[in-house]
Write an enzyme that holds these catalytic residues in place. Sequence first.
Site, mmCIF file in Angstrom:
data_model
loop_
_atom_site.group_PDB
_atom_site.id
_atom_site.type_symbol
_atom_site.label_atom_id
_atom_site.label_comp_id
_atom_site.label_asym_id
_atom_site.label_seq_id
_atom_site.Cartn_x
_atom_site.Cartn_y
_atom_site.Cartn_z
ATOM 1 C CD GLU A 68 -3.127 -0.899 2.118
ATOM 2 O OE1 GLU A 68 -4.296 -0.695 1.766
ATOM 3 O OE2 GLU A 68 -2.776 -1.005 3.312
ATOM 4 C CG HIS A 87 -2.733 2.144 6.305
ATOM 5 N ND1 HIS A 87 -4.070 2.472 6.335
ATOM 6 C CD2 HIS A 87 -2.681 0.837 5.943
ATOM 7 C CE1 HIS A 87 -4.789 1.424 5.979
ATOM 8 N NE2 HIS A 87 -3.963 0.413 5.754
ATOM 9 C CG HIS A 89 -5.225 -2.552 9.362
ATOM 10 N ND1 HIS A 89 -5.492 -3.649 8.566
ATOM 11 C CD2 HIS A 89 -4.599 -1.667 8.571
ATOM 12 C CE1 HIS A 89 -5.033 -3.425 7.346
ATOM 13 N NE2 HIS A 89 -4.470 -2.227 7.327
ATOM 14 C CG HIS A 155 -8.434 -0.939 4.778
ATOM 15 N ND1 HIS A 155 -8.056 -0.474 3.538
ATOM 16 C CD2 HIS A 155 -7.299 -1.364 5.361
ATOM 17 C CE1 HIS A 155 -6.758 -0.637 3.374
ATOM 18 N NE2 HIS A 155 -6.271 -1.171 4.471
#
Length: 239
Positions: A68, A87, A89, A155
């Site tokens: 990603e 990023h 989760h 996500h």
Amino acid sequence: MLAARGLSDGILGHVSLRVDERRLLVRCRGPAERGLAFTTVADVRLVDLDGQPGAPGELDGGYAPPNELPLHTEVLRRRPDVDAVVHAHPPDVVAADLAGIAIRPIVGAFDIPGTRLAAGGVPVHPRGVLIRNRRLAAEMVESMGERPVVVLRAHGLTSAAAGVERAVLQAIAVDGLARLALRVVSAGGTLADLPEADMAELPDLGAAFTTATAWRHELARLPGDKTDTTGHDLTRPGE
């Protein structure tokens, strides 16, 4: 830190920092990948916006940027105000969104920076996909707009800021608000935004407190030595 806070269990999640117009430092995956909680200095590599080595040898030893990487690079391409992208989760953020619970300013002095962030709006990107190319990343950035954080449905989240410290702390704040909202709803309560009169009374505590002191606290929570291999004190932002 993200892993210790439960925002990225397992082997998922990554952090990046812009170093110049074309290059960034990013947590890469190597042959001994063990997840964010076990990141080492060697896992942080210099790459360009296209995922190529940012200097000779940067991806030697079996290292590769995360799938990603476009999630990071497209934010950096389109947002000159941003130098760091996180990023993660967070399960509570994902659960709250799937339950139809938005990130809202439901608290006051309990978390002033988090409340201010939520009051400005936390958008949701509606696609639960792996953001593995520029097309998908552009869609996410479109959903994000000019906001510092976007929730990624089914996500996780993406947090962007001028520095890694702020980007991480924003992610922690959103996770905390999501967890509180889930607890309130689970207890049979009804969520309500902080009244405008109370919002107006919340002071700006300044970056020295909301970023520097908060960062030292988060680092102090971690086990082990708080210096890197050069002896720099990691509890001091900028070191």
